[in-house]
Design an enzyme around this catalytic site. Structure first.
Site, PDB file in Angstrom:
ATOM      1  N   GLU A  47      79.234  51.122  17.076  1.00  0.00           N
ATOM      2  CA  GLU A  47      79.108  51.923  18.282  1.00  0.00           C
ATOM      3  C   GLU A  47      80.360  53.166  18.297  1.00  0.00           C
ATOM      4  O   GLU A  47      80.249  54.381  18.395  1.00  0.00           O
ATOM      5  CB  GLU A  47      79.365  51.625  20.121  1.00  0.00           C
ATOM      6  CG  GLU A  47      79.029  52.433  20.938  1.00  0.00           C
ATOM      7  CD  GLU A  47      79.741  51.828  22.160  1.00  0.00           C
ATOM      8  OE1 GLU A  47      80.077  52.296  23.407  1.00  0.00           O
ATOM      9  OE2 GLU A  47      79.731  50.552  22.505  1.00  0.00           O
ATOM     10  N   ASP A  51      79.365  57.656  17.815  1.00  0.00           N
ATOM     11  CA  ASP A  51      79.849  58.245  18.697  1.00  0.00           C
ATOM     12  C   ASP A  51      79.981  59.795  18.421  1.00  0.00           C
ATOM     13  O   ASP A  51      79.764  60.107  18.672  1.00  0.00           O
ATOM     14  CB  ASP A  51      80.876  57.112  19.929  1.00  0.00           C
ATOM     15  CG  ASP A  51      81.060  58.004  20.977  1.00  0.00           C
ATOM     16  OD1 ASP A  51      80.723  59.216  21.638  1.00  0.00           O
ATOM     17  OD2 ASP A  51      82.313  58.833  21.069  1.00  0.00           O
ATOM     18  N   ASN A 121      74.233  52.620  24.014  1.00  0.00           N
ATOM     19  CA  ASN A 121      75.311  51.618  23.089  1.00  0.00           C
ATOM     20  C   ASN A 121      74.902  51.633  21.938  1.00  0.00           C
ATOM     21  O   ASN A 121      75.308  51.618  20.916  1.00  0.00           O
ATOM     22  CB  ASN A 121      76.366  51.073  24.193  1.00  0.00           C
ATOM     23  CG  ASN A 121      77.173  51.360  24.798  1.00  0.00           C
ATOM     24  OD1 ASN A 121      77.919  52.471  24.935  1.00  0.00           O
ATOM     25  ND2 ASN A 121      77.586  50.484  26.019  1.00  0.00           N
ATOM     26  N   GLU A 124      74.035  54.114  19.519  1.00  0.00           N
ATOM     27  CA  GLU A 124      75.086  55.322  19.134  1.00  0.00           C
ATOM     28  C   GLU A 124      75.247  53.817  18.025  1.00  0.00           C
ATOM     29  O   GLU A 124      76.127  54.785  16.852  1.00  0.00           O
ATOM     30  CB  GLU A 124      76.167  55.222  19.877  1.00  0.00           C
ATOM     31  CG  GLU A 124      76.028  56.563  20.740  1.00  0.00           C
ATOM     32  CD  GLU A 124      77.061  56.912  22.129  1.00  0.00           C
ATOM     33  OE1 GLU A 124      77.272  58.086  22.166  1.00  0.00           O
ATOM     34  OE2 GLU A 124      78.001  56.070  22.316  1.00  0.00           O
TER      35      GLU A 124
END
Length: 231
Positions: A47, A51, A121, A124
């Site tokens: 994650e 991101d 999440n 990502e």
């Protein structure tokens, strides 16, 4: 609780050289608390990577496609594209919910705000796994198709303006009122407060919103107010 990762690959139209990376992207920390011998780690590192990849690809696209747009506008557009609500919506569209590895408690709580955060999440994390397995260009094309495709709607409906700003702008324009926000109720210990906030125009309560902070509750109240007033 086996998941059909191959089916998810078909949905994503991405076929991983190392399917374990995609599987790991779907493992919430809570699942490992109940399955300590599970061979893969949770998805938080993926994650973290995803991101950064998402933000850079979106930033590069906006920078190149809108050379006359100032930094502040690009920042608002990017925020609208990569916020948790948007990512959770995209994740749900891709049916990531069906492939998550969750504890029994988390699995029961399908419609909560916490699940939306888990979905965002996980999306990502999938991007992080995709970047490691497939590289920059494949991940970029995926983000162009599934994230940046939302930009025309964001721009046409001015969704890049946060609900509080939008509600204030229209209230002042139409009614010459500046909205006021009041806490209607709060509960919970200091480290886990829950607020209910009302948005008022003059003495009239227009709508209310809830959140784990006053700011979050205000935004929810403003969003509800925009719908009620059909603004």
């Amino acid at each position: 609780m086996p998941k059909d990762i191959q089916h998810l690959e078909k949905i994503l139209h991405i076929f991983f050289k190392n399917p374990d990376l995609l599987q790991q992207a779907l493992i919430h920390r809570s699942y490992l608390n109940e399955h300590r011998d599970f061979p893969l780690a949770h998805n938080e590192r993926l994650e973290f990577l995803g991101d950064a990849v998402l933000e850079l690809i979106v930033t590069e696209y906006l920078y190149n496609q809108y050379p006359d747009q100032p930094e502040g506008g690009l920042t608002n557009w990017r925020a609208s594209l990569v916020n948790s609500q948007m990512l959770a919506t995209i994740a749900a569209r891709l049916t990531l919910n069906d492939f998550l590895y969750l504890s029994r408690g988390e699995a029961k709580d399908a419609s909560s705000k916490a699940r939306q955060t888990i979905l965002a999440n996980a999306f990502e994390a999938v991007l992080g796994a995709m970047y490691l397995d497939q590289g920059w260009e494949v991940t970029k094309q995926f983000i162009l198709q599934h994230v940046l495709s939302e930009l025309p709607q964001i721009l046409s409906q001015k969704l890049y303006v946060d609900p509080k700003s939008r509600f204030q702008e229209v209230a002042q324009e139409k009614l010459s009122f500046t909205p006021e926000y009041r806490v209607l109720h709060e509960e919970g210990p200091d480290h886990a407060k829950h607020f209910t906030v009302g948005v008022y125009l003059g003495r009239e309560l227009i709508a209310s919103g809830e959140g784990t902070s006053k700011q979050e509750a205000q935004i929810q109240a403003a969003a509800a107010g925009l719908k009620i007033k059909n603004w």
